[in-house]
Design a protein around this motif. Structure first.
Motif, mmCIF file in Angstrom:
data_model
loop_
_atom_site.group_PDB
_atom_site.id
_atom_site.type_symbol
_atom_site.label_atom_id
_atom_site.label_comp_id
_atom_site.label_asym_id
_atom_site.label_seq_id
_atom_site.Cartn_x
_atom_site.Cartn_y
_atom_site.Cartn_z
ATOM 1 N N GLY A 1 30.400 36.448 35.764
ATOM 2 C CA GLY A 1 31.165 36.554 34.532
ATOM 3 C C GLY A 1 32.377 37.452 34.668
ATOM 4 N N ARG A 2 32.189 38.641 35.223
ATOM 5 C CA ARG A 2 33.307 39.571 35.403
ATOM 6 C C ARG A 2 34.320 39.014 36.402
ATOM 7 N NH1 ARG A 2 32.381 44.743 37.629
ATOM 8 N NH2 ARG A 2 34.466 45.233 36.840
ATOM 9 N N ALA A 3 33.802 38.335 37.421
ATOM 10 C CA ALA A 3 34.699 37.739 38.407
ATOM 11 C C ALA A 3 35.587 36.685 37.757
ATOM 12 C CB ALA A 3 33.898 37.139 39.552
ATOM 13 N N GLU A 4 34.975 35.804 36.965
ATOM 14 C CA GLU A 4 35.753 34.761 36.305
ATOM 15 C C GLU A 4 36.791 35.360 35.363
ATOM 16 O OE1 GLU A 4 35.926 31.684 36.873
ATOM 17 O OE2 GLU A 4 34.267 31.557 38.271
ATOM 18 N N GLN A 5 36.409 36.421 34.687
ATOM 19 C CA GLN A 5 37.319 37.031 33.722
ATOM 20 C C GLN A 5 38.576 37.580 34.397
ATOM 21 O OE1 GLN A 5 35.847 40.564 31.713
ATOM 22 N NE2 GLN A 5 37.100 40.136 29.917
ATOM 23 N N ILE A 6 38.381 38.331 35.498
ATOM 24 C CA ILE A 6 39.548 38.942 36.131
ATOM 25 C C ILE A 6 40.405 37.901 36.849
ATOM 26 C CG2 ILE A 6 38.492 39.560 38.374
ATOM 27 C CD1 ILE A 6 39.947 42.318 38.001
ATOM 28 N N LEU A 7 39.776 36.837 37.340
ATOM 29 C CA LEU A 7 40.554 35.751 37.938
ATOM 30 C C LEU A 7 41.372 35.020 36.872
ATOM 31 C CD1 LEU A 7 37.893 34.264 40.381
ATOM 32 C CD2 LEU A 7 39.924 35.566 41.032
ATOM 33 N N THR A 8 40.752 34.745 35.741
ATOM 34 C CA THR A 8 41.432 34.041 34.656
ATOM 35 C C THR A 8 42.592 34.860 34.109
ATOM 36 O OG1 THR A 8 39.378 32.908 34.061
ATOM 37 C CG2 THR A 8 41.111 32.963 32.398
ATOM 38 N N GLN A 9 42.410 36.173 34.070
ATOM 39 C CA GLN A 9 43.476 37.057 33.590
ATOM 40 C C GLN A 9 44.640 37.148 34.567
ATOM 41 O OE1 GLN A 9 41.058 40.585 33.118
ATOM 42 N NE2 GLN A 9 41.007 40.375 30.886
ATOM 43 N N GLY A 10 44.422 36.675 35.784
ATOM 44 C CA GLY A 10 45.478 36.735 36.785
ATOM 45 C C GLY A 10 45.649 38.106 37.407
ATOM 46 N N LEU A 11 44.665 38.988 37.212
ATOM 47 C CA LEU A 11 44.755 40.347 37.743
ATOM 48 C C LEU A 11 44.139 40.467 39.127
ATOM 49 C CD1 LEU A 11 43.920 42.282 34.459
ATOM 50 C CD2 LEU A 11 46.179 41.856 35.482
ATOM 51 N N ALA A 12 43.509 39.412 39.600
ATOM 52 C CA ALA A 12 42.978 39.333 40.959
ATOM 53 C C ALA A 12 42.964 37.872 41.371
ATOM 54 C CB ALA A 12 41.582 39.931 41.050
ATOM 55 N N ASP A 13 42.930 37.654 42.679
ATOM 56 C CA ASP A 13 42.937 36.301 43.222
ATOM 57 C C ASP A 13 41.647 35.963 43.963
ATOM 58 O OD1 ASP A 13 45.928 35.698 42.696
ATOM 59 O OD2 ASP A 13 45.957 37.605 43.752
ATOM 60 N N LEU A 14 40.982 36.984 44.492
ATOM 61 C CA LEU A 14 39.706 36.837 45.175
ATOM 62 C C LEU A 14 38.807 37.970 44.713
ATOM 63 C CD1 LEU A 14 41.016 36.240 48.839
ATOM 64 C CD2 LEU A 14 40.297 34.472 47.213
ATOM 65 N N VAL A 15 37.492 37.734 44.722
ATOM 66 C CA VAL A 15 36.539 38.756 44.286
ATOM 67 C C VAL A 15 35.522 38.985 45.394
ATOM 68 C CG1 VAL A 15 34.830 39.438 42.569
ATOM 69 C CG2 VAL A 15 36.830 38.098 41.877
ATOM 70 N N ALA A 16 35.390 40.240 45.800
ATOM 71 C CA ALA A 16 34.470 40.594 46.888
ATOM 72 C C ALA A 16 33.139 41.078 46.341
ATOM 73 C CB ALA A 16 35.097 41.666 47.774
ATOM 74 N N PHE A 17 32.088 40.679 47.016
ATOM 75 C CA PHE A 17 30.728 41.092 46.692
ATOM 76 C C PHE A 17 30.162 41.800 47.908
ATOM 77 C CE2 PHE A 17 31.787 37.543 44.040
ATOM 78 C CZ PHE A 17 31.144 37.758 42.829
ATOM 79 N N GLY A 18 29.537 42.945 47.698
ATOM 80 C CA GLY A 18 28.997 43.715 48.793
ATOM 81 C C GLY A 18 27.495 43.602 48.882
ATOM 82 N N ARG A 19 26.794 44.529 48.239
ATOM 83 C CA ARG A 19 25.331 44.589 48.360
ATOM 84 C C ARG A 19 24.617 43.276 48.054
ATOM 85 N NH1 ARG A 19 24.825 50.411 45.317
ATOM 86 N NH2 ARG A 19 26.325 51.475 46.636
ATOM 87 N N PRO A 20 25.063 42.483 47.074
ATOM 88 C CA PRO A 20 24.356 41.203 46.853
ATOM 89 C C PRO A 20 24.324 40.306 48.082
ATOM 90 C CG PRO A 20 25.740 41.711 44.971
ATOM 91 C CD PRO A 20 26.072 42.727 46.029
ATOM 92 N N PHE A 21 25.306 40.440 48.971
ATOM 93 C CA PHE A 21 25.317 39.622 50.186
ATOM 94 C C PHE A 21 24.257 40.072 51.190
ATOM 95 C CE2 PHE A 21 29.500 37.408 49.706
ATOM 96 C CZ PHE A 21 29.080 36.171 50.173
#
Length: 375
Positions: free
Chosen positions: A309-329
Protein backbone atom coordinates in the motif's frame (compact mmCIF):
# COMPACT_ATOMS: atom_id res chain seq x y z
CA UNK A 1 -7.02 -18.11 -3.48
CA UNK A 2 -6.81 -14.36 -3.97
CA UNK A 3 -7.06 -12.71 -7.36
CA UNK A 4 -3.70 -11.30 -8.50
CA UNK A 5 -3.53 -7.54 -8.63
CA UNK A 6 -1.61 -5.60 -11.24
CA UNK A 7 -0.81 -2.22 -9.66
CA UNK A 8 2.08 0.04 -10.49
CA UNK A 9 4.59 -1.77 -8.25
CA UNK A 10 4.54 -4.85 -10.47
CA UNK A 11 4.65 -3.12 -13.84
CA UNK A 12 7.79 -3.45 -15.95
CA UNK A 13 10.04 -0.41 -16.14
CA UNK A 14 13.60 0.50 -17.04
CA UNK A 15 16.63 2.08 -15.42
CA UNK A 16 18.69 4.19 -17.82
CA UNK A 17 17.78 1.75 -20.59
CA UNK A 18 18.21 -1.39 -18.45
CA UNK A 19 14.89 -3.32 -18.53
CA UNK A 20 13.47 -4.23 -15.11
CA UNK A 21 10.70 -6.79 -14.68
CA UNK A 22 8.98 -4.72 -11.98
CA UNK A 23 9.54 -1.82 -9.58
CA UNK A 24 10.47 -3.97 -6.59
CA UNK A 25 14.08 -3.66 -5.44
CA UNK A 26 15.88 -6.00 -3.07
CA UNK A 27 17.65 -3.64 -0.68
CA UNK A 28 21.28 -4.20 0.34
CA UNK A 29 21.55 -6.24 3.53
CA UNK A 30 24.70 -7.43 5.25
CA UNK A 31 24.52 -11.20 5.78
CA UNK A 32 28.22 -12.06 6.36
CA UNK A 33 28.36 -15.41 4.54
CA UNK A 34 31.63 -15.14 2.59
CA UNK A 35 34.26 -17.87 2.41
CA UNK A 36 37.45 -17.43 4.42
CA UNK A 37 40.17 -16.43 4.18
CA UNK A 38 39.75 -13.52 1.84
CA UNK A 39 36.06 -12.52 2.21
CA UNK A 40 35.25 -14.34 -1.04
CA UNK A 41 31.68 -14.63 -2.39
CA UNK A 42 30.64 -18.25 -2.82
CA UNK A 43 28.06 -20.68 -4.20
CA UNK A 44 25.87 -20.27 -1.13
CA UNK A 45 25.64 -16.55 -1.87
CA UNK A 46 24.93 -17.25 -5.54
CA UNK A 47 21.99 -19.45 -4.55
CA UNK A 48 20.69 -16.84 -2.11
CA UNK A 49 20.64 -14.03 -4.64
CA UNK A 50 19.35 -16.22 -7.49
CA UNK A 51 16.38 -17.25 -5.33
CA UNK A 52 15.44 -13.55 -5.10
CA UNK A 53 16.03 -12.67 -8.76
CA UNK A 54 12.33 -11.99 -9.38
CA UNK A 55 12.97 -8.53 -7.94
CA UNK A 56 13.21 -5.91 -10.65
CA UNK A 57 16.62 -5.02 -9.28
CA UNK A 58 18.87 -6.57 -6.62
CA UNK A 59 21.36 -4.39 -4.79
CA UNK A 60 23.94 -6.55 -3.07
CA UNK A 61 25.15 -6.32 0.47
CA UNK A 62 27.78 -3.65 1.00
CA UNK A 63 31.11 -4.68 -0.49
CA UNK A 64 34.62 -3.59 0.45
CA UNK A 65 36.53 -1.55 -2.12
CA UNK A 66 39.93 -2.26 -0.51
CA UNK A 67 41.58 -4.23 2.25
CA UNK A 68 41.22 -1.34 4.72
CA UNK A 69 37.58 -0.46 4.05
CA UNK A 70 36.06 -3.28 6.11
CA UNK A 71 34.13 -2.88 9.36
CA UNK A 72 32.48 -6.24 10.04
CA UNK A 73 33.57 -9.85 9.79
CA UNK A 74 32.82 -11.94 6.69
CA UNK A 75 31.55 -9.06 4.53
CA UNK A 76 32.57 -9.43 0.87
CA UNK A 77 35.15 -7.53 -1.12
CA UNK A 78 35.55 -6.84 -4.83
CA UNK A 79 39.23 -5.91 -4.98
CA UNK A 80 41.00 -9.27 -5.36
CA UNK A 81 40.88 -11.71 -8.30
CA UNK A 82 39.37 -14.36 -6.02
CA UNK A 83 36.57 -12.02 -4.96
CA UNK A 84 35.81 -11.09 -8.55
CA UNK A 85 35.65 -14.76 -9.50
CA UNK A 86 33.35 -15.40 -6.54
CA UNK A 87 31.02 -12.58 -7.57
CA UNK A 88 30.93 -13.96 -11.12
CA UNK A 89 29.14 -17.01 -9.72
CA UNK A 90 26.55 -14.68 -8.19
CA UNK A 91 25.93 -12.53 -11.25
CA UNK A 92 25.70 -15.56 -13.56
CA UNK A 93 23.16 -17.18 -11.25
CA UNK A 94 21.02 -14.04 -11.03
CA UNK A 95 21.17 -13.36 -14.76
CA UNK A 96 20.24 -16.98 -15.47
CA UNK A 97 16.99 -16.31 -13.60
CA UNK A 98 16.36 -13.12 -15.58
CA UNK A 99 17.38 -10.79 -12.78
CA UNK A 100 19.35 -7.53 -12.65
CA UNK A 101 21.96 -6.88 -9.99
CA UNK A 102 24.04 -3.90 -8.83
CA UNK A 103 26.99 -4.17 -6.45
CA UNK A 104 26.92 -1.79 -3.49
CA UNK A 105 30.40 -0.38 -2.82
CA UNK A 106 31.41 0.95 0.57
CA UNK A 107 34.19 2.21 2.75
CA UNK A 108 33.17 2.16 6.39
CA UNK A 109 35.57 4.88 7.58
CA UNK A 110 35.53 5.18 11.36
CA UNK A 111 32.97 2.36 11.79
CA UNK A 112 35.74 -0.20 12.02
CA UNK A 113 38.36 -1.62 14.36
CA UNK A 114 42.13 -2.30 14.27
CA UNK A 115 41.24 -5.97 13.70
CA UNK A 116 40.36 -5.01 10.12
CA UNK A 117 43.18 -2.47 9.75
CA UNK A 118 46.33 -4.53 10.36
CA UNK A 119 46.35 -3.29 13.94
CA UNK A 120 46.11 0.40 13.00
CA UNK A 121 43.39 2.91 13.73
CA UNK A 122 40.65 3.23 11.08
CA UNK A 123 40.63 6.43 9.05
CA UNK A 124 37.91 9.05 8.90
CA UNK A 125 37.41 12.69 7.92
CA UNK A 126 38.26 13.72 11.48
CA UNK A 127 39.67 11.99 14.55
CA UNK A 128 36.30 11.75 16.29
CA UNK A 129 35.22 8.48 17.90
CA UNK A 130 31.59 7.57 17.18
CA UNK A 131 29.62 7.28 20.43
CA UNK A 132 27.76 4.04 21.17
CA UNK A 133 28.87 2.48 17.89
CA UNK A 134 30.02 -1.12 17.61
CA UNK A 135 31.17 -3.55 14.93
CA UNK A 136 30.84 -7.33 14.75
CA UNK A 137 34.10 -9.27 14.95
CA UNK A 138 34.09 -13.06 14.58
CA UNK A 139 36.67 -15.83 14.49
CA UNK A 140 37.00 -18.25 11.57
CA UNK A 141 34.34 -20.50 13.11
CA UNK A 142 31.85 -17.63 13.10
CA UNK A 143 31.81 -17.04 16.83
CA UNK A 144 31.71 -13.29 17.27
CA UNK A 145 30.83 -10.35 19.43
CA UNK A 146 30.05 -6.66 19.14
CA UNK A 147 33.08 -4.48 19.89
CA UNK A 148 33.25 -0.72 20.44
CA UNK A 149 34.76 1.44 17.72
CA UNK A 150 37.87 3.39 18.65
CA UNK A 151 39.05 6.90 17.83
CA UNK A 152 40.02 6.99 14.15
CA UNK A 153 42.86 8.90 12.57
CA UNK A 154 42.17 11.90 10.36
CA UNK A 155 42.65 11.17 6.68
CA UNK A 156 45.37 12.99 4.83
CA UNK A 157 44.71 14.37 1.36
CA UNK A 158 46.81 11.50 0.03
CA UNK A 159 44.46 9.10 1.82
CA UNK A 160 41.49 10.81 0.23
CA UNK A 161 42.97 10.57 -3.26
CA UNK A 162 43.76 6.91 -2.76
CA UNK A 163 40.24 6.05 -1.54
CA UNK A 164 38.70 7.86 -4.52
CA UNK A 165 40.91 5.74 -6.76
CA UNK A 166 39.89 2.61 -4.83
CA UNK A 167 36.20 3.32 -5.50
CA UNK A 168 36.87 3.66 -9.23
CA UNK A 169 38.97 0.48 -9.33
CA UNK A 170 36.31 -1.44 -7.39
CA UNK A 171 33.65 -0.26 -9.85
CA UNK A 172 35.69 -1.60 -12.76
CA UNK A 173 36.18 -4.87 -10.88
CA UNK A 174 32.44 -5.10 -10.25
CA UNK A 175 31.73 -4.74 -13.95
CA UNK A 176 34.35 -7.42 -14.67
CA UNK A 177 32.44 -9.60 -12.22
CA UNK A 178 29.32 -9.25 -14.35
CA UNK A 179 27.27 -6.71 -12.42
CA UNK A 180 24.81 -4.48 -14.25
CA UNK A 181 26.08 -1.48 -12.29
CA UNK A 182 27.21 -0.29 -8.88
CA UNK A 183 25.72 1.64 -6.01
CA UNK A 184 27.99 3.99 -4.06
CA UNK A 185 27.10 3.76 -0.37
CA UNK A 186 26.93 7.34 0.84
CA UNK A 187 24.71 6.84 3.89
CA UNK A 188 24.16 5.10 7.21
CA UNK A 189 27.16 6.58 9.00
CA UNK A 190 29.92 5.23 6.76
CA UNK A 191 32.81 7.14 5.21
CA UNK A 192 31.04 9.29 2.61
CA UNK A 193 28.29 10.12 5.10
CA UNK A 194 30.97 11.03 7.64
CA UNK A 195 32.34 13.66 5.25
CA UNK A 196 28.88 15.16 4.71
CA UNK A 197 28.03 15.72 8.38
CA UNK A 198 29.27 18.52 10.62
CA UNK A 199 29.44 16.34 13.73
CA UNK A 200 31.85 13.85 12.11
CA UNK A 201 33.73 16.26 9.84
CA UNK A 202 35.50 19.20 11.50
CA UNK A 203 38.28 19.54 8.91
CA UNK A 204 39.61 22.98 8.03
CA UNK A 205 40.85 22.13 4.53
CA UNK A 206 39.08 21.75 1.17
CA UNK A 207 37.06 18.78 2.51
CA UNK A 208 35.52 20.41 5.58
CA UNK A 209 33.56 23.41 6.73
CA UNK A 210 31.25 24.66 3.99
CA UNK A 211 28.67 22.47 2.29
CA UNK A 212 30.64 22.61 -0.94
CA UNK A 213 33.70 21.33 0.89
CA UNK A 214 31.85 18.58 2.75
CA UNK A 215 30.28 17.41 -0.53
CA UNK A 216 33.64 17.37 -2.27
CA UNK A 217 34.60 13.80 -1.33
CA UNK A 218 31.21 12.38 -2.39
CA UNK A 219 31.37 14.13 -5.75
CA UNK A 220 34.99 13.15 -6.37
CA UNK A 221 34.07 9.52 -5.74
CA UNK A 222 31.04 9.76 -8.02
CA UNK A 223 33.06 11.44 -10.78
CA UNK A 224 35.80 8.82 -10.57
CA UNK A 225 33.29 5.96 -10.74
CA UNK A 226 31.45 7.59 -13.65
CA UNK A 227 34.74 7.97 -15.49
CA UNK A 228 35.42 4.28 -14.84
CA UNK A 229 32.10 2.69 -15.89
CA UNK A 230 29.65 5.37 -17.11
CA UNK A 231 26.95 7.38 -15.34
CA UNK A 232 24.16 5.05 -16.52
CA UNK A 233 25.63 2.28 -14.37
CA UNK A 234 26.05 4.33 -11.17
CA UNK A 235 23.60 4.75 -8.31
CA UNK A 236 24.14 6.56 -5.02
CA UNK A 237 22.61 5.79 -1.62
CA UNK A 238 22.07 8.65 0.83
CA UNK A 239 20.42 8.64 4.27
CA UNK A 240 19.50 12.12 5.55
CA UNK A 241 17.18 10.97 8.33
CA UNK A 242 19.27 8.05 9.62
CA UNK A 243 21.20 9.22 12.68
CA UNK A 244 22.51 6.03 14.31
CA UNK A 245 26.29 5.53 14.58
CA UNK A 246 26.44 9.00 16.18
CA UNK A 247 25.45 10.83 13.00
CA UNK A 248 22.93 13.46 14.15
CA UNK A 249 23.85 16.52 12.06
CA UNK A 250 21.67 19.66 11.97
CA UNK A 251 22.83 20.52 8.45
CA UNK A 252 22.33 17.15 6.79
CA UNK A 253 19.03 17.78 4.99
CA UNK A 254 20.21 20.89 3.10
CA UNK A 255 23.47 19.23 2.06
CA UNK A 256 21.65 16.10 0.89
CA UNK A 257 19.37 18.19 -1.31
CA UNK A 258 22.37 20.08 -2.68
CA UNK A 259 24.17 16.78 -3.29
CA UNK A 260 21.11 15.47 -5.15
CA UNK A 261 21.20 18.50 -7.43
CA UNK A 262 24.85 17.76 -8.28
CA UNK A 263 24.07 14.07 -8.84
CA UNK A 264 21.29 14.96 -11.27
CA UNK A 265 23.72 17.19 -13.17
CA UNK A 266 25.97 14.14 -13.51
CA UNK A 267 23.01 12.08 -14.77
CA UNK A 268 23.59 9.14 -12.41
CA UNK A 269 21.19 6.24 -12.85
CA UNK A 270 19.46 6.63 -9.52
CA UNK A 271 19.42 8.06 -6.03
CA UNK A 272 18.57 5.54 -3.31
CA UNK A 273 16.98 7.11 -0.22
CA UNK A 274 17.69 4.98 2.85
CA UNK A 275 14.95 5.68 5.37
CA UNK A 276 15.01 4.71 9.01
CA UNK A 277 13.19 1.39 9.44
CA UNK A 278 12.85 0.90 13.20
CA UNK A 279 9.53 1.15 15.04
CA UNK A 280 9.92 4.73 16.33
CA UNK A 281 11.75 6.02 13.27
CA UNK A 282 11.22 9.66 12.31
CA UNK A 283 8.69 10.34 9.60
CA UNK A 284 10.18 11.80 6.44
CA UNK A 285 8.38 15.08 5.73
CA UNK A 286 6.44 15.34 2.50
CA UNK A 287 8.19 18.67 1.93
CA UNK A 288 11.56 16.88 1.79
CA UNK A 289 10.30 14.30 -0.68
CA UNK A 290 8.92 17.05 -2.89
CA UNK A 291 12.14 19.06 -2.66
CA UNK A 292 14.18 15.96 -3.53
CA UNK A 293 12.03 15.24 -6.58
CA UNK A 294 12.35 18.85 -7.69
CA UNK A 295 16.15 18.65 -7.85
CA UNK A 296 16.52 14.97 -8.85
CA UNK A 297 14.40 13.87 -11.80
CA UNK A 298 16.15 10.58 -12.61
CA UNK A 299 15.12 7.39 -10.80
CA UNK A 300 14.54 7.64 -7.05
CA UNK A 301 14.52 4.44 -4.99
CA UNK A 302 13.05 4.51 -1.48
CA UNK A 303 13.69 1.92 1.23
CA UNK A 304 12.24 1.67 4.72
CA UNK A 305 9.36 -0.43 6.10
CA UNK A 306 7.29 -0.27 2.93
CA UNK A 307 4.34 -2.53 2.29
CA UNK A 308 2.39 -2.79 -0.95
CA UNK A 309 0.00 0.00 0.00
CA UNK A 310 2.69 2.51 0.95
CA UNK A 311 4.71 1.52 -2.09
CA UNK A 312 1.79 2.13 -4.43
CA UNK A 313 1.06 5.46 -2.80
CA UNK A 314 4.55 6.90 -3.19
CA UNK A 315 4.83 5.60 -6.76
CA UNK A 316 1.46 7.11 -7.68
CA UNK A 317 2.49 10.43 -6.15
CA UNK A 318 5.54 10.44 -8.38
CA UNK A 319 7.87 10.87 -5.41
CA UNK A 320 9.67 7.59 -6.11
CA UNK A 321 10.15 5.32 -9.10
CA UNK A 322 11.26 2.07 -7.43
CA UNK A 323 10.63 0.72 -3.93
CA UNK A 324 13.18 -1.37 -2.05
CA UNK A 325 12.33 -4.06 0.46
CA UNK A 326 14.91 -5.35 2.90
CA UNK A 327 14.05 -7.72 5.73
CA UNK A 328 10.94 -9.16 4.02
CA UNK A 329 13.25 -10.55 1.33
CA UNK A 330 15.22 -12.54 3.91
CA UNK A 331 12.52 -15.10 4.73
CA UNK A 332 10.56 -14.65 1.51
CA UNK A 333 12.70 -15.47 -1.53
CA UNK A 334 9.53 -15.16 -3.63
CA UNK A 335 8.59 -11.81 -2.10
CA UNK A 336 7.45 -10.30 -5.40
CA UNK A 337 4.95 -13.12 -5.95
CA UNK A 338 3.73 -12.98 -2.35
CA UNK A 339 3.16 -9.23 -2.52
CA UNK A 340 1.44 -9.42 -5.90
CA UNK A 341 -0.92 -12.20 -4.82
CA UNK A 342 -1.34 -10.88 -1.27
CA UNK A 343 0.00 -14.08 0.24
CA UNK A 344 1.13 -13.97 3.87
CA UNK A 345 4.79 -13.24 4.53
CA UNK A 346 7.04 -15.59 6.49
CA UNK A 347 8.97 -14.30 9.49
CA UNK A 348 12.75 -14.36 9.67
CA UNK A 349 14.97 -16.05 12.25
CA UNK A 350 16.98 -13.19 13.82
CA UNK A 351 19.60 -15.56 15.21
CA UNK A 352 20.76 -16.40 11.67
CA UNK A 353 21.03 -12.89 10.23
CA UNK A 354 24.81 -12.59 10.34
CA UNK A 355 27.25 -15.37 9.59
CA UNK A 356 26.54 -19.07 9.51
CA UNK A 357 25.35 -21.56 6.92
CA UNK A 358 22.41 -22.01 4.57
CA UNK A 359 20.12 -22.12 7.61
CA UNK A 360 18.26 -18.82 7.82
CA UNK A 361 19.86 -17.76 4.55
CA UNK A 362 19.13 -19.80 1.44
CA UNK A 363 16.84 -22.45 2.97
CA UNK A 364 13.66 -20.36 3.35
CA UNK A 365 10.88 -21.93 1.24
CA UNK A 366 8.68 -20.16 -1.28
CA UNK A 367 4.99 -19.77 -0.47
CA UNK A 368 4.02 -22.70 -2.66
CA UNK A 369 6.69 -24.87 -1.07
CA UNK A 370 5.62 -23.93 2.45
CA UNK A 371 1.96 -24.59 1.58
CA UNK A 372 2.86 -28.09 0.40
CA UNK A 373 4.77 -28.70 3.62
CA UNK A 374 1.72 -27.83 5.73
CA UNK A 375 -0.81 -29.87 3.77
Amino acid sequence: MTTPTTPTLFAPTSLQGLPLANKVVMAPMTRARTSQPGNVPNVMMANYYAQRASAGLIITEATQISDDSQGYSFTPGVYTPEQVTGWQQVTRAVHAQGGRIFNQLWHVGRVSHPTFQNGKAPMAPSAIKPVETQVWIADEEGQGQMVDCIEPREMTQADIRRVVTDFARAARQAMAAGFDGVEIHGGNGYLIDQFLRTNSNVRNDAYGGSRDNRMRFLLEVVDAVIDAIGADKVGVRLAPFVTFKDMDCPDIVPIILESARHLQARNVAYLHLSEADWDDAPTIPLSFRQALRAVFTNTIIVAGRYDTGRAEQILTQGLADLVAFGRPFIANPDLVTRLKHQNPLAGLDPSTLFGGTEKGYSNYPTYSESSQLTV
